[in-house]
Design a protein around this motif. Structure first.
Motif, PDB file in Angstrom:
ATOM      1  N   ASP A 133       0.687  -1.215  -0.107  1.00  0.00           N
ATOM      2  CA  ASP A 133      -0.085   0.112   0.302  1.00  0.00           C
ATOM      3  C   ASP A 133       0.735   1.192  -0.091  1.00  0.00           C
ATOM      4  O   ASP A 133       0.372   2.175  -0.015  1.00  0.00           O
ATOM      5  CB  ASP A 133      -0.885  -0.080   1.282  1.00  0.00           C
ATOM      6  N   PHE A 134       2.289   1.193   0.127  1.00  0.00           N
ATOM      7  CA  PHE A 134       3.070   2.325   0.248  1.00  0.00           C
ATOM      8  C   PHE A 134       4.100   2.324  -0.902  1.00  0.00           C
ATOM      9  O   PHE A 134       4.512   1.118  -1.128  1.00  0.00           O
ATOM     10  CB  PHE A 134       3.780   2.429   1.500  1.00  0.00           C
ATOM     11  N   PRO A 135       4.487   3.428  -1.157  1.00  0.00           N
ATOM     12  CA  PRO A 135       6.045   3.351  -1.903  1.00  0.00           C
ATOM     13  C   PRO A 135       6.976   2.836  -1.157  1.00  0.00           C
ATOM     14  O   PRO A 135       7.111   2.957  -0.133  1.00  0.00           O
ATOM     15  CB  PRO A 135       6.102   5.041  -2.155  1.00  0.00           C
ATOM     16  N   PRO A 136       7.917   2.251  -1.828  1.00  0.00           N
ATOM     17  CA  PRO A 136       9.064   1.467  -1.128  1.00  0.00           C
ATOM     18  C   PRO A 136       9.902   2.486  -0.537  1.00  0.00           C
ATOM     19  O   PRO A 136      10.299   1.963   0.731  1.00  0.00           O
ATOM     20  CB  PRO A 136       9.920   1.074  -2.455  1.00  0.00           C
ATOM     21  N   TRP A 139       7.928   2.928   2.767  1.00  0.00           N
ATOM     22  CA  TRP A 139       7.989   1.554   3.734  1.00  0.00           C
ATOM     23  C   TRP A 139       9.501   1.279   4.426  1.00  0.00           C
ATOM     24  O   TRP A 139       9.602   1.002   5.731  1.00  0.00           O
ATOM     25  CB  TRP A 139       7.506   0.263   2.830  1.00  0.00           C
ATOM     26  N   ARG A 140      10.394   1.650   3.296  1.00  0.00           N
ATOM     27  CA  ARG A 140      11.815   1.228   3.877  1.00  0.00           C
ATOM     28  C   ARG A 140      12.122   2.397   5.216  1.00  0.00           C
ATOM     29  O   ARG A 140      12.624   1.859   6.414  1.00  0.00           O
ATOM     30  CB  ARG A 140      12.824   1.630   3.027  1.00  0.00           C
ATOM     31  N   ALA A 165      10.599  13.146   6.576  1.00  0.00           N
ATOM     32  CA  ALA A 165      10.168  12.339   5.712  1.00  0.00           C
ATOM     33  C   ALA A 165      10.192  10.986   6.628  1.00  0.00           C
ATOM     34  O   ALA A 165       9.126  10.064   6.068  1.00  0.00           O
ATOM     35  CB  ALA A 165      11.102  12.315   4.528  1.00  0.00           C
ATOM     36  N   VAL A 166      11.145  10.697   7.384  1.00  0.00           N
ATOM     37  CA  VAL A 166      11.166   9.723   8.390  1.00  0.00           C
ATOM     38  C   VAL A 166       9.909   9.755   9.145  1.00  0.00           C
ATOM     39  O   VAL A 166       9.078   8.479   9.377  1.00  0.00           O
ATOM     40  CB  VAL A 166      12.254   9.394   8.998  1.00  0.00           C
ATOM     41  N   TYR A 167       9.319  10.807   9.839  1.00  0.00           N
ATOM     42  CA  TYR A 167       8.452  10.853  10.841  1.00  0.00           C
ATOM     43  C   TYR A 167       6.989  10.935   9.994  1.00  0.00           C
ATOM     44  O   TYR A 167       6.232  10.281  10.361  1.00  0.00           O
ATOM     45  CB  TYR A 167       8.483  12.027  11.481  1.00  0.00           C
ATOM     46  N   THR A 168       7.122  11.236   8.658  1.00  0.00           N
ATOM     47  CA  THR A 168       5.909  11.196   7.898  1.00  0.00           C
ATOM     48  C   THR A 168       5.622   9.660   7.549  1.00  0.00           C
ATOM     49  O   THR A 168       4.445   9.431   7.404  1.00  0.00           O
ATOM     50  CB  THR A 168       6.122  12.199   6.699  1.00  0.00           C
ATOM     51  N   ALA A 169       6.699   9.241   7.138  1.00  0.00           N
ATOM     52  CA  ALA A 169       6.555   7.849   6.844  1.00  0.00           C
ATOM     53  C   ALA A 169       6.160   6.939   7.945  1.00  0.00           C
ATOM     54  O   ALA A 169       4.937   6.122   7.678  1.00  0.00           O
ATOM     55  CB  ALA A 169       7.875   7.104   6.054  1.00  0.00           C
ATOM     56  N   LYS A 170       6.580   7.247   9.213  1.00  0.00           N
ATOM     57  CA  LYS A 170       6.167   6.378  10.349  1.00  0.00           C
ATOM     58  C   LYS A 170       4.682   6.797  10.851  1.00  0.00           C
ATOM     59  O   LYS A 170       3.746   5.918  10.777  1.00  0.00           O
ATOM     60  CB  LYS A 170       6.873   6.846  11.612  1.00  0.00           C
ATOM     61  N   THR A 171       4.236   7.905  10.485  1.00  0.00           N
ATOM     62  CA  THR A 171       2.836   8.496  10.913  1.00  0.00           C
ATOM     63  C   THR A 171       1.969   7.928   9.690  1.00  0.00           C
ATOM     64  O   THR A 171       0.654   7.395  10.094  1.00  0.00           O
ATOM     65  CB  THR A 171       2.846  10.073  10.652  1.00  0.00           C
ATOM     66  N   VAL A 173       2.239   5.183   7.923  1.00  0.00           N
ATOM     67  CA  VAL A 173       1.975   3.576   7.762  1.00  0.00           C
ATOM     68  C   VAL A 173       1.374   3.277   9.035  1.00  0.00           C
ATOM     69  O   VAL A 173       0.353   2.336   9.275  1.00  0.00           O
ATOM     70  CB  VAL A 173       3.487   2.829   7.761  1.00  0.00           C
ATOM     71  N   LEU A 174       1.739   4.058  10.201  1.00  0.00           N
ATOM     72  CA  LEU A 174       0.885   3.681  11.452  1.00  0.00           C
ATOM     73  C   LEU A 174      -0.456   4.167  11.320  1.00  0.00           C
ATOM     74  O   LEU A 174      -1.389   3.351  11.982  1.00  0.00           O
ATOM     75  CB  LEU A 174       1.681   4.305  12.860  1.00  0.00           C
ATOM     76  N   ALA A 175      -0.566   5.068  10.781  1.00  0.00           N
ATOM     77  CA  ALA A 175      -2.267   5.350  10.665  1.00  0.00           C
ATOM     78  C   ALA A 175      -2.826   4.386   9.813  1.00  0.00           C
ATOM     79  O   ALA A 175      -4.061   4.287   9.917  1.00  0.00           O
ATOM     80  CB  ALA A 175      -2.494   6.741  10.021  1.00  0.00           C
ATOM     81  N   ARG A 176      -2.216   3.972   8.737  1.00  0.00           N
ATOM     82  CA  ARG A 176      -3.023   2.975   7.810  1.00  0.00           C
ATOM     83  C   ARG A 176      -3.172   1.855   8.876  1.00  0.00           C
ATOM     84  O   ARG A 176      -3.937   0.983   8.705  1.00  0.00           O
ATOM     85  CB  ARG A 176      -2.002   2.955   6.675  1.00  0.00           C
ATOM     86  N   LEU A 177      -2.220   1.260   9.447  1.00  0.00           N
ATOM     87  CA  LEU A 177      -2.367  -0.093  10.237  1.00  0.00           C
ATOM     88  C   LEU A 177      -3.351   0.259  11.285  1.00  0.00           C
ATOM     89  O   LEU A 177      -4.116  -0.651  11.669  1.00  0.00           O
ATOM     90  CB  LEU A 177      -0.911  -0.332  10.980  1.00  0.00           C
ATOM     91  N   ASN A 178      -3.387   1.397  11.817  1.00  0.00           N
ATOM     92  CA  ASN A 178      -4.572   1.525  13.116  1.00  0.00           C
ATOM     93  C   ASN A 178      -5.755   1.595  12.198  1.00  0.00           C
ATOM     94  O   ASN A 178      -6.743   1.008  12.823  1.00  0.00           O
ATOM     95  CB  ASN A 178      -4.240   2.848  13.691  1.00  0.00           C
ATOM     96  N   GLU A 179      -6.217   2.149  11.058  1.00  0.00           N
ATOM     97  CA  GLU A 179      -7.330   2.027  10.219  1.00  0.00           C
ATOM     98  C   GLU A 179      -7.689   0.558  10.022  1.00  0.00           C
ATOM     99  O   GLU A 179      -8.835   0.283  10.167  1.00  0.00           O
ATOM    100  CB  GLU A 179      -7.051   2.979   8.953  1.00  0.00           C
TER     101      GLU A 179
END
Length: 187
Positions: A133-136, A139-140, A165-171, A173-179
């Motif tokens: 669901d995310f650009p590589p 995800w990395r 960009a790291v914090y945005t990626a974390k946010t 992916v975690l938002a998607r996971l929580n969803e």
């Protein structure tokens, strides 16, 4: 992960949601196969049994009602164990000692070990599904920072991106996971 998505279960109970069944099969087939193989069934028999379980689920899931405090996975184990028993009964023209079937009758200790293997496999499958669901690069960055527990500044330097960009990626992916997991039922 000790959960099964109620949303996914609702979708499976609905009229022929192919995407839901595809996701369910991708998430659960390897865990079921591993559990069945762990009870001593050969590869071909285990693969057939997993297919039998999915066939039964297609028939039974529309009737399945989740009860608070209940466990979908326990119900799934029961369906699988019953399919294993049926398989043994059908193929039992040779005298098989009853103690050889003891794992299928109760087997709480075996089920605990298998449940842990099943949870690990399910978590691996969930992350594999979410990864697509995310650009590589996103995800990395998420994986390095959250899973590998590297500091955001180090991930940013290693991947040639800025720290935000790291914090945005974390946010993201975690938002998607929580969803995805927000409506989970404890198993």
């Amino acid at each position: 992960m000790h959960t099964t998505s109620l949303t996914l279960l609702d979708r499976l109970r609905g009229p022929r949601d192919g995407d839901a069944w595809d996701r369910f099969v991708r998430l659960y087939s390897a865990g079921l196969y591993s559990w069945v193989r762990g009870h001593g069934f050969r590869h071909d028999d285990a693969a057939d049994l997993v297919q039998d379980v999915f066939t039964t689920l297609v028939q039974k899931l529309p009737e399945f009602e989740y009860e608070r405090g209940g466990s979908f996975r326990a119900w799934l184990w029961t369906v699988t164990r019953n399919k294993c028993r049926e398989h043994v009964r059908r193929r039992r023209p040779v005298a098989v000692p009853d103690e050889a079937l003891a794992d299928l009758e109760g087997g709480a200790a075996t089920e605990d070990v298998s449940a842990e293997e099943f949870r690990r496999e399910l978590m691996r499958r969930v992350t594999a599904v979410l990864e697509t669901d995310f650009p590589p690069a996103v995800w990395r960055a998420f994986w390095a920072h959250v899973i590998d527990e590297k500091p955001a500044s180090r991930v940013a330097a290693e991947q040639g991106i800025n720290i935000w960009a790291v914090y945005t990626a974390k946010t993201r992916v975690l938002a998607r996971l929580n969803e995805e997991l927000a409506d989970l039922a404890e198993d």
